[in-house]
Enzyme design. Structure first.
Site, short mmCIF file in Angstrom:
data_model
loop_
_atom_site.label_atom_id
_atom_site.label_comp_id
_atom_site.label_asym_id
_atom_site.label_seq_id
_atom_site.Cartn_x
_atom_site.Cartn_y
_atom_site.Cartn_z
N CYS A 1 0.75 -1.23 0.06
CA CYS A 1 -0.05 0.05 -0.03
C CYS A 1 0.61 1.31 -0.16
O CYS A 1 1.37 1.39 0.65
CB CYS A 1 -0.77 -0.20 0.92
N GLU A 2 0.76 2.00 -1.12
CA GLU A 2 2.11 3.69 -0.97
C GLU A 2 1.26 4.63 0.16
O GLU A 2 1.78 5.45 0.25
CB GLU A 2 1.59 4.06 -2.46
N HIS A 3 0.15 4.11 0.43
CA HIS A 3 -0.15 5.39 1.70
C HIS A 3 1.09 4.48 2.82
O HIS A 3 1.08 5.44 3.34
CB HIS A 3 -1.57 5.23 1.84
N HIS A 4 0.46 3.98 3.51
CA HIS A 4 1.01 3.13 4.86
C HIS A 4 2.05 2.79 4.78
O HIS A 4 3.14 1.99 5.74
CB HIS A 4 -0.24 2.62 5.35
N GLN B 1 -4.92 -0.62 -4.81
CA GLN B 1 -5.20 -1.90 -5.44
C GLN B 1 -6.08 -1.54 -6.95
O GLN B 1 -6.58 -2.08 -7.50
CB GLN B 1 -6.88 -2.71 -4.72
N HIS C 1 -6.43 -5.40 2.82
CA HIS C 1 -5.22 -4.33 3.38
C HIS C 1 -4.41 -4.46 5.41
O HIS C 1 -5.85 -3.85 5.66
CB HIS C 1 -5.67 -3.01 3.05
N CYS D 1 -3.26 -2.18 6.13
CA CYS D 1 -3.73 -0.29 7.16
C CYS D 1 -5.13 -0.58 7.59
O CYS D 1 -5.18 0.24 8.35
CB CYS D 1 -2.90 -0.25 6.05
#
Length: 213
Positions: free
Chosen positions: A102-105, A143, A171, A173
């Site tokens: 996950c590129e956010h977390h 995703q 996920h 996250c």
């Protein structure tokens, strides 16, 4: 471009005005493991992790190497063959294992993908469906983008009659932090060509992606 899209681009959200649009692929091609290890050490120490502990001494190095592996796609060459038999039914690889980041977390998301296509003049080596998925999953991702990248790449490279991709993933996250809902899966799909436009073909593909009772 429709009017609403044009207006949205002309008047960006105030928090996003200075943020450039995402235009890359997200792939990491040349990780600097030395700098990454030093950065991991700083991060872990700032979080209060005792790196003087014998079992943790090499954790920054391992952490950097693990993240680099998750974000570095392996190159591959697509293998196609002439559709000599004129096969015109669905070709589907179901439940291909998936792991991405996950590129956010920077936490993993894991699951399966179902990838299929209606062939045209060429058919694809079956292992390449899994390799295409791995290629686009091996980078910081979301995703939704992963799903459309796989479908778009197959459509561009193979020129099939139709392409379908369904991704089901959990996920971390979402399950280990924040709302903390273990076992929740997210489903995304991308259908192109006949698999999008023809209701019968679309229904057949989606039915084949469902678990066998």
């Amino acid at each position: 471009m429709n009017r609403s899209t044009a207006q949205a681009e002309a008047q960006p959200h105030p928090h996003h005005r200075d943020r450039p649009a995402w235009t890359g692929t997200g792939a990491v091609t040349s990780p600097d493991l030395g700098r990454a290890t030093a950065g991991a050490r700083i991060l872990l120490e700032a979080l209060g992790v005792d790196l003087d502990n014998e079992s943790l001494a090499r954790t920054p190095e391992r952490m950097a190497a693990s993240l680099a592996e998750l974000m570095s796609p392996r190159p591959f060459q697509m293998t196609t063959f002439a559709n000599d038999g004129g096969y015109d039914e669905l070709i589907l690889a179901r439940s291909i294992p998936l792991r991405s980041l996950c590129e956010h977390h920077m936490l993993p998301f894991v699951g399966v993908a179902h990838i299929g296509y209606l062939p045209g003049a060429r058919i694809l080596g079956l292992s390449k469906l899994a390799r295409v998925l791995e290629h686009f999953a091996s980078r910081p991702q979301v995703q939704e983008r992963l799903t459309t990248q796989v479908a778009g790449w197959l459509s561009a490279q193979l020129s099939p009659v139709g392409v379908g991709v369904v991704v089901e993933a959990e996920h971390l996250c979402m399950t280990l932090r924040g709302v903390q809902v273990p076992g929740t899966t997210t489903i995304t799909s991308s259908l192109l060509g006949t698999l999008r436009d023809d209701p019968r073909s679309r229904s057949e593909f989606l039915a084949l992606t469902r678990p066998v009772a």
